[in-house]
Design an enzyme around this catalytic site. Structure first.
Site, PDB file in Angstrom:
ATOM      1  N   LYS A  47       0.810  -1.220   0.000  1.00  0.00           N
ATOM      2  CA  LYS A  47       0.000   0.000   0.000  1.00  0.00           C
ATOM      3  C   LYS A  47       0.845   1.273   0.000  1.00  0.00           C
ATOM      4  O   LYS A  47       0.416   2.316  -0.463  1.00  0.00           O
ATOM      5  CB  LYS A  47      -0.958   0.017   1.204  1.00  0.00           C
ATOM      6  CG  LYS A  47      -0.356   0.484   2.529  1.00  0.00           C
ATOM      7  CD  LYS A  47      -1.484   0.844   3.515  1.00  0.00           C
ATOM      8  CE  LYS A  47      -0.980   1.416   4.814  1.00  0.00           C
ATOM      9  NZ  LYS A  47      -0.323   0.447   5.700  1.00  0.00           N
ATOM     10  N   HIS A 176       1.879  -3.659  14.783  1.00  0.00           N
ATOM     11  CA  HIS A 176       2.406  -2.527  14.013  1.00  0.00           C
ATOM     12  C   HIS A 176       2.539  -1.359  14.979  1.00  0.00           C
ATOM     13  O   HIS A 176       1.544  -0.932  15.563  1.00  0.00           O
ATOM     14  CB  HIS A 176       1.477  -2.179  12.849  1.00  0.00           C
ATOM     15  CG  HIS A 176       2.146  -1.339  11.799  1.00  0.00           C
ATOM     16  ND1 HIS A 176       2.721  -0.128  12.090  1.00  0.00           N
ATOM     17  CD2 HIS A 176       2.345  -1.543  10.485  1.00  0.00           C
ATOM     18  CE1 HIS A 176       3.245   0.372  10.979  1.00  0.00           C
ATOM     19  NE2 HIS A 176       3.032  -0.472   9.989  1.00  0.00           N
ATOM     20  N   SER A 179       2.903   3.910  11.686  1.00  0.00           N
ATOM     21  CA  SER A 179       3.741   4.217  10.542  1.00  0.00           C
ATOM     22  C   SER A 179       4.566   5.473  10.803  1.00  0.00           C
ATOM     23  O   SER A 179       4.060   6.456  11.327  1.00  0.00           O
ATOM     24  CB  SER A 179       2.860   4.412   9.306  1.00  0.00           C
ATOM     25  OG  SER A 179       3.658   4.441   8.151  1.00  0.00           O
ATOM     26  N   GLY A 216       6.706   0.502  10.139  1.00  0.00           N
ATOM     27  CA  GLY A 216       6.995   1.656  10.977  1.00  0.00           C
ATOM     28  C   GLY A 216       8.421   2.153  10.844  1.00  0.00           C
ATOM     29  O   GLY A 216       8.758   3.200  11.407  1.00  0.00           O
ATOM     30  N   GLU A 248       6.967  -5.993   7.970  1.00  0.00           N
ATOM     31  CA  GLU A 248       6.167  -5.415   6.888  1.00  0.00           C
ATOM     32  C   GLU A 248       6.586  -3.973   6.614  1.00  0.00           C
ATOM     33  O   GLU A 248       5.777  -3.045   6.727  1.00  0.00           O
ATOM     34  CB  GLU A 248       4.678  -5.447   7.265  1.00  0.00           C
ATOM     35  CG  GLU A 248       4.132  -6.829   7.564  1.00  0.00           C
ATOM     36  CD  GLU A 248       2.793  -6.794   8.300  1.00  0.00           C
ATOM     37  OE1 GLU A 248       2.355  -5.694   8.716  1.00  0.00           O
ATOM     38  OE2 GLU A 248       2.193  -7.859   8.471  1.00  0.00           O
ATOM     39  N   GLY A 250       7.261  -0.560   4.804  1.00  0.00           N
ATOM     40  CA  GLY A 250       6.748   0.133   3.628  1.00  0.00           C
ATOM     41  C   GLY A 250       7.637   1.322   3.305  1.00  0.00           C
ATOM     42  O   GLY A 250       8.516   1.253   2.447  1.00  0.00           O
ATOM     43  N   ARG A 251       7.462   2.394   4.050  1.00  0.00           N
ATOM     44  CA  ARG A 251       8.149   3.657   3.711  1.00  0.00           C
ATOM     45  C   ARG A 251       9.670   3.523   3.726  1.00  0.00           C
ATOM     46  O   ARG A 251      10.352   4.230   2.984  1.00  0.00           O
ATOM     47  CB  ARG A 251       7.677   4.785   4.624  1.00  0.00           C
ATOM     48  CG  ARG A 251       8.160   4.727   6.034  1.00  0.00           C
ATOM     49  CD  ARG A 251       7.820   6.008   6.809  1.00  0.00           C
ATOM     50  NE  ARG A 251       6.413   6.079   7.185  1.00  0.00           N
ATOM     51  CZ  ARG A 251       5.586   7.056   6.826  1.00  0.00           C
ATOM     52  NH1 ARG A 251       6.002   8.034   6.061  1.00  0.00           N
ATOM     53  NH2 ARG A 251       4.338   7.067   7.236  1.00  0.00           N
ATOM     54  N   PHE A 310      -2.637  13.216   4.583  1.00  0.00           N
ATOM     55  CA  PHE A 310      -2.863  11.867   5.121  1.00  0.00           C
ATOM     56  C   PHE A 310      -1.671  11.355   5.911  1.00  0.00           C
ATOM     57  O   PHE A 310      -1.824  10.546   6.816  1.00  0.00           O
ATOM     58  CB  PHE A 310      -3.143  10.881   3.984  1.00  0.00           C
ATOM     59  CG  PHE A 310      -4.442  11.133   3.280  1.00  0.00           C
ATOM     60  CD1 PHE A 310      -5.582  11.470   4.000  1.00  0.00           C
ATOM     61  CD2 PHE A 310      -4.541  11.031   1.910  1.00  0.00           C
ATOM     62  CE1 PHE A 310      -6.789  11.697   3.356  1.00  0.00           C
ATOM     63  CE2 PHE A 310      -5.746  11.247   1.253  1.00  0.00           C
ATOM     64  CZ  PHE A 310      -6.867  11.586   1.980  1.00  0.00           C
ATOM     65  N   ASP A 311      -0.465  11.753   5.529  1.00  0.00           N
ATOM     66  CA  ASP A 311       0.727  11.164   6.135  1.00  0.00           C
ATOM     67  C   ASP A 311       1.498  12.190   6.971  1.00  0.00           C
ATOM     68  O   ASP A 311       2.630  11.948   7.376  1.00  0.00           O
ATOM     69  CB  ASP A 311       1.614  10.566   5.032  1.00  0.00           C
ATOM     70  CG  ASP A 311       2.656   9.596   5.566  1.00  0.00           C
ATOM     71  OD1 ASP A 311       2.374   8.935   6.575  1.00  0.00           O
ATOM     72  OD2 ASP A 311       3.747   9.520   4.989  1.00  0.00           O
ATOM     73  N   ASP A 345      -9.150  24.489  -5.041  1.00  0.00           N
ATOM     74  CA  ASP A 345      -9.464  24.424  -3.621  1.00  0.00           C
ATOM     75  C   ASP A 345      -8.330  25.074  -2.820  1.00  0.00           C
ATOM     76  O   ASP A 345      -7.153  24.837  -3.095  1.00  0.00           O
ATOM     77  CB  ASP A 345      -9.623  22.953  -3.209  1.00  0.00           C
ATOM     78  CG  ASP A 345     -10.170  22.815  -1.802  1.00  0.00           C
ATOM     79  OD1 ASP A 345     -10.229  23.837  -1.084  1.00  0.00           O
ATOM     80  OD2 ASP A 345     -10.529  21.700  -1.420  1.00  0.00           O
ATOM     81  N   TYR A 374       3.571   6.753   0.390  1.00  0.00           N
ATOM     82  CA  TYR A 374       2.219   7.281   0.595  1.00  0.00           C
ATOM     83  C   TYR A 374       1.999   8.577  -0.183  1.00  0.00           C
ATOM     84  O   TYR A 374       1.558   9.583   0.354  1.00  0.00           O
ATOM     85  CB  TYR A 374       1.933   7.464   2.090  1.00  0.00           C
ATOM     86  CG  TYR A 374       2.159   6.190   2.859  1.00  0.00           C
ATOM     87  CD1 TYR A 374       1.313   5.105   2.678  1.00  0.00           C
ATOM     88  CD2 TYR A 374       3.248   6.042   3.701  1.00  0.00           C
ATOM     89  CE1 TYR A 374       1.536   3.904   3.340  1.00  0.00           C
ATOM     90  CE2 TYR A 374       3.479   4.842   4.371  1.00  0.00           C
ATOM     91  CZ  TYR A 374       2.608   3.780   4.186  1.00  0.00           C
ATOM     92  OH  TYR A 374       2.837   2.598   4.831  1.00  0.00           O
TER      93      TYR A 374
HETATM   94  C1  LIG Z   1       0.771   0.487   6.371  1.00  0.00           C
HETATM   95  C2  LIG Z   1       1.158  -0.815   6.933  1.00  0.00           C
HETATM   96  C3  LIG Z   1       2.506  -1.213   6.909  1.00  0.00           C
HETATM   97  C4  LIG Z   1       3.635  -0.337   6.417  1.00  0.00           C
HETATM   98  O1  LIG Z   1       3.979   0.611   7.357  1.00  0.00           O
HETATM   99  P1  LIG Z   1       5.282   1.541   7.169  1.00  0.00           P
HETATM  100  O2  LIG Z   1       5.214   2.493   8.283  1.00  0.00           O
HETATM  101  O3  LIG Z   1       5.160   2.197   5.838  1.00  0.00           O
HETATM  102  O4  LIG Z   1       6.470   0.678   7.251  1.00  0.00           O
HETATM  103  C5  LIG Z   1       2.800  -2.471   7.397  1.00  0.00           C
HETATM  104  N1  LIG Z   1       1.836  -3.289   7.879  1.00  0.00           N
HETATM  105  C6  LIG Z   1       0.540  -2.938   7.913  1.00  0.00           C
HETATM  106  C7  LIG Z   1      -0.462  -3.889   8.436  1.00  0.00           C
HETATM  107  C8  LIG Z   1       0.160  -1.691   7.450  1.00  0.00           C
HETATM  108  O5  LIG Z   1      -1.127  -1.334   7.515  1.00  0.00           O
END
Ligand SMILES: *Cc1c(COP(=O)(O)O)cnc(C)c1O
Length: 416
Positions: A47, A176, A179, A216, A248, A250-251, A310-311, A345, A374
């Site tokens: 995501k 988690h 984030s 995170g 997991e 992401g960023r 959002f972030d 806007d 994001y």
């Molecule tokens: C959004 C999300 C992540 C990713 O989080 P980051 O802060 O970008 O590393 C991992 N696991 C779950 C379940 C999430 O919803």
């Protein structure tokens, strides 16, 4: 450079904003991950940025994937060559049809944090390998998830008993910390809680074999977070011969890999020798540190800069090119300025206050770093503005490896 030239030639759309993705950065983040957390397999959180080349690259480097919807699962599996056991359906509140679809696609690992979810899983995918998502302290992060997800420890024994009654296989624990976590010490407490839940599992008759430490991870604090995690895992899981540990992130993987170039499409500045209209409009008591020039660029908070809303990001524009030149001298006279998105806007403000050269004009380009997480994934086309396209590069250390990894992935017939 090309955009500047096309724009000068009055090519339509030549001034469109665009991302530049440096895939070598993603590669280097992966190397850094393996060096700091060799025992933990990263499952990239799709995501955060479902860019097809980021996913191809991470797949070929051996990462797994955290998916939260049917489309994310399809996007990853349709590339080919990725085993469904390397996916986790990490959304604790799923539509029943999504669970059924996961079963069909062979995705067995999925999280839950409430008993309704267990009933749904028992009906739609009785062979699932369930992971209980627990609540941890997420107060030290940009985006907390605890108000929406995570089972408080007090509810976990009941949930596990219910899972047992429904003949479901619960294989482990996830959490988690939120984030964009800016206090890595929270991982210590989270791992301690996970340990408690492993013991609760044993009480009910489960032997867990999976620990999912979630996401995170912040780029700048990664080594610190890795050190806390390693210490916590050593302390609470000293014997982990039969334990698979995943995360997991992401960023961490993409934030720095993407930059955005946006064109100045309009400007509101006081006429020479006139008092500033801008200042009078925004604040009656004119003070010199108020913005005197407003720049309007062709991406905004309804597009890539949705990360501001959002972030909770703060972005810092810099001059990419001015009057056709990429060399902008530091000695240029500067103004306090504001930067706005293209929509009608007024919430569409990219940067309420920044310092930019006085000579900046319509047609010049601004750059923004750290635009990979994001951003593009949540961009809308509100007001008819298109989502900015991505241009790929690979530079510096890792460029050869990226080239080879992508070529091998394609040669095996994947991602076509
Ligand atoms: C959004 C999300 C992540 C990713 O989080 P980051 O802060 O970008 O590393 C991992 N696991 C779950 C379940 C999430 O919803």
């Amino acid at each position: 450079m090309n955009a500047s030239r096309l724009s000068a030639a009055h090519e339509p759309d030549a001034e469109k904003a665009f991302f530049v993705a440096d895939l070598s950065v993603v590669y280097r983040q992966h190397q850094r991950w393996k060096a700091c957390l060799p025992e933990i397999q990263p499952f990239y959180a799709v995501k955060c940025n479902p860019d097809p080349y980021v996913i191809r690259l991470l797949a070929s480097l051996g990462a797994g994937f955290d998916c939260a919807s049917n489309n994310e699962i399809s996007q990853v599996l349709d590339l080919g060559g990725i085993d469904p056991s390397n996916l986790i359906f990490a959304n604790p509140c799923k539509a029943a049809s999504f669970i059924r679809n996961a079963a069909k696609r062979g995705v067995d690992m999925m999280t839950f944090d409430n008993s309704d979810e267990l009933y749904k899983i028992a009906r739609a995918h009785p062979g699932a390998r369930c992971v209980v998502r627990i609540l941890t302290d997420d107060s030290k992060s940009l985006c907390a998830f605890g108000i929406k997800f995570g089972a408080p420890l007090g509810t976990v024994p009941g949930l596990l008993a219910k899972a047992k009654e429904l003949k479901l296989d619960v294989v482990g624990v996830s959490f988690h910390v939120g984030s964009g976590c800016y206090d890595p010490s929270v991982y210590m407490d989270a791992i301690m809680r996970a340990r408690t839940v492993f013991d609760m599992g044993r009480e009910v008759g489960y032997t867990f074999g999976l620990l999912d430490v979630g996401g995170g991870f912040e780029d700048g604090l990664f080594e610190q977070a890795a050190a806390v995690l390693t210490k916590a895992i050593d302390r609470y899981f000293p014997d982990r011969r039969d334990l698979r540990i995943i995360a997991e992130p992401g960023r961490y993987y993409v934030s720095k890999a993407f930059r955005l170039a946006a064109n100045i499409i309009a400007r509101r500045a006081p006429l020479l020798g006139e008092p500033s209209q801008v200042v009078e409009a925004s604040s009656p008591d004119t003070t010199s540190d108020q913005p005197t020039v407003m720049y309007y660029i062709n991406d905004g908070v309804y597009g890539a800069f949705n990360c501001i809303l959002f972030d909770h990001q703060v972005v810092h524009p810099y001059v990419l090119s001015m009057n056709g030149s990429f060399h902008v001298s530091d000695s240029e006279e500067k103004n306090v300025s504001s930067v706005w998105g293209p929509t009608c806007d007024s919430i569409d403000c990219v940067c309420p206050k920044t310092i930019l050269p006085v000579g900046l004009r319509v047609g010049d380009w601004l750059g923004f770093d750290n635009m990979g997480a994001y951003t593009v994934c949540a961009a809308s086309q509100f007001n008819g503005f298109e989502v900015s396209k991505v241009i790929y590069t690979m530079g510096g250390i890792g460029s050869l490896e990226v080239r080879n990894a992508l070529a091998n992935f394609a040669a095996e017939g994947h991602g076509l």
